[in-house]
Design an enzyme around this catalytic site. Sequence first.
Site, PDB file in Angstrom:
ATOM      1  N   LYS A   1      36.908  17.122  16.025  1.00 42.59           N
ATOM      2  CA  LYS A   1      36.625  17.636  14.696  1.00 42.59           C
ATOM      3  C   LYS A   1      37.017  19.106  14.607  1.00 42.59           C
ATOM      4  O   LYS A   1      36.824  19.870  15.547  1.00 42.59           O
ATOM      5  CB  LYS A   1      35.137  17.463  14.375  1.00 42.59           C
ATOM      6  CG  LYS A   1      34.722  15.999  14.247  1.00 42.59           C
ATOM      7  CD  LYS A   1      33.274  15.877  13.861  1.00 42.59           C
ATOM      8  CE  LYS A   1      32.874  14.412  13.668  1.00 42.59           C
ATOM      9  NZ  LYS A   1      31.454  14.266  13.300  1.00 42.59           N
TER      10      LYS A   1
ATOM     11  N   TYR B   1      21.201  10.346  23.130  1.00 42.39           N
ATOM     12  CA  TYR B   1      21.520   9.315  24.116  1.00 42.39           C
ATOM     13  C   TYR B   1      20.498   9.275  25.246  1.00 42.39           C
ATOM     14  O   TYR B   1      20.351   8.252  25.902  1.00 42.39           O
ATOM     15  CB  TYR B   1      22.918   9.547  24.682  1.00 42.39           C
ATOM     16  CG  TYR B   1      23.996   9.354  23.657  1.00 42.39           C
ATOM     17  CD1 TYR B   1      24.375   8.076  23.251  1.00 42.39           C
ATOM     18  CD2 TYR B   1      24.613  10.442  23.066  1.00 42.39           C
ATOM     19  CE1 TYR B   1      25.353   7.895  22.289  1.00 42.39           C
ATOM     20  CE2 TYR B   1      25.600  10.271  22.105  1.00 42.39           C
ATOM     21  CZ  TYR B   1      25.959   8.990  21.724  1.00 42.39           C
ATOM     22  OH  TYR B   1      26.920   8.819  20.766  1.00 42.39           O
TER      23      TYR B   1
ATOM     24  N   ARG C   1      32.104   4.457  22.287  1.00 40.48           N
ATOM     25  CA  ARG C   1      31.721   5.867  22.504  1.00 40.48           C
ATOM     26  C   ARG C   1      30.238   5.949  22.854  1.00 40.48           C
ATOM     27  O   ARG C   1      29.855   6.679  23.783  1.00 40.48           O
ATOM     28  CB  ARG C   1      32.034   6.662  21.232  1.00 40.48           C
ATOM     29  CG  ARG C   1      31.678   8.147  21.293  1.00 40.48           C
ATOM     30  CD  ARG C   1      32.279   8.824  20.060  1.00 40.48           C
ATOM     31  NE  ARG C   1      31.729  10.137  19.790  1.00 40.48           N
ATOM     32  CZ  ARG C   1      32.163  11.268  20.320  1.00 40.48           C
ATOM     33  NH1 ARG C   1      33.148  11.241  21.210  1.00 40.48           N
ATOM     34  NH2 ARG C   1      31.631  12.425  20.001  1.00 40.48           N
TER      35      ARG C   1
ATOM     36  N   HIS D   1      30.695  17.420  21.539  1.00 39.17           N
ATOM     37  CA  HIS D   1      29.626  17.821  20.636  1.00 39.17           C
ATOM     38  C   HIS D   1      29.468  19.339  20.662  1.00 39.17           C
ATOM     39  O   HIS D   1      29.463  19.949  21.736  1.00 39.17           O
ATOM     40  CB  HIS D   1      28.295  17.181  21.049  1.00 39.17           C
ATOM     41  CG  HIS D   1      28.214  15.725  20.728  1.00 39.17           C
ATOM     42  ND1 HIS D   1      27.314  14.870  21.347  1.00 39.17           N
ATOM     43  CD2 HIS D   1      28.907  14.950  19.855  1.00 39.17           C
ATOM     44  CE1 HIS D   1      27.473  13.650  20.866  1.00 39.17           C
ATOM     45  NE2 HIS D   1      28.428  13.679  19.964  1.00 39.17           N
TER      46      HIS D   1
ATOM     47  N   ARG E   1      36.509   9.375  20.000  1.00 36.84           N
ATOM     48  CA  ARG E   1      36.355   8.769  18.679  1.00 36.84           C
ATOM     49  C   ARG E   1      37.612   7.955  18.378  1.00 36.84           C
ATOM     50  O   ARG E   1      38.698   8.268  18.880  1.00 36.84           O
ATOM     51  CB  ARG E   1      36.171   9.842  17.609  1.00 36.84           C
ATOM     52  CG  ARG E   1      34.965  10.755  17.825  1.00 36.84           C
ATOM     53  CD  ARG E   1      34.946  11.865  16.781  1.00 36.84           C
ATOM     54  NE  ARG E   1      33.788  12.750  16.947  1.00 36.84           N
ATOM     55  CZ  ARG E   1      33.782  13.852  17.682  1.00 36.84           C
ATOM     56  NH1 ARG E   1      34.882  14.213  18.341  1.00 36.84           N
ATOM     57  NH2 ARG E   1      32.697  14.592  17.784  1.00 36.84           N
TER      58      ARG E   1
END
Length: 300
Positions: free
Chosen positions: A173, A280, A248, A271, A150
């Site tokens: 995150k 995807y 990304r 993820h 990211r």
Amino acid sequence: MQLERALDSYLRHVTIERGLSVHTVSAYRRDLGAYVEWLGAEGVADTAEVTPAIVGRFIAERAGAEPRPAASSLARLQSSVRGWHRFLAREGIEDDDPSGRLRPPKAPRRLPKALTIDQVERLLSAPSPEEPLGIRDRALLELLYATGARVSEAVGLDVDDLAHGDVLRLRGKGSKERIVPIGSFARKAVDAYLTRVRPQLAAAGHSSARLFLGARGAPLSRQSAWLIIRAAAERAQITAEVSPHTLRHSFATHLLQGGADVRVVQELLGHASVATTQIYTHVSVDTLRDIYATSHPRAR
């Protein structure tokens, strides 16, 4: 508990105990601030007074507001409200969770836009190799495409995060760390930046451990990285929309098209759930469908 106190308590919880990002906490503050303001206007002063009917009425009013909110915005609002009430019940501040029956709206699935490999190569080659900032910009773009990072993760990198040879440490995150490979092209571009450019930028400002620096020596911001990507897209004459997440998306799509397992891509992207990554696979299926339509003699 009085509404404002309850909200402050929850925001401290998600900031300190859950370690959520500044941007996520800001979104909670914005959503729940609007909710608390609405509750006050309805004569509700304490969290004990909130009932399922009140929560449902708030969401219904927001859903019917003009202009009509996007399904994703409404889903985020519901998630914020549910998270707050769940926290109050779990901590014993309130006996019940009045938001327990809320069901988030089904947001339309948007397939991420990926660049073609030719477009990526043009984008990566756009910054000038003769200019110091061009060398920095090339390193940033190469790293984003090579790792699937990211933009916030890339600008948050320290020089020491590169100390593992052909892999890179990223902080995602919730401050979760992951190790991802960094290809030879990106490593070469980053090494050129570290050797030829970063010392000059660092000398122009205060000492910083951050890998990517601005022209005055301060750490590169997310906004500056976005401008670098947009400028490179313009130089490369790419007419498709190129956002901070485009590299990304392209990273994940090209890996899957090349035969990578979806769970490997999940780990690389950071993820929490493979379901997030599986969007995807739809991009790859669309590509296969296009190839089939143009190649099979009885496809049309």
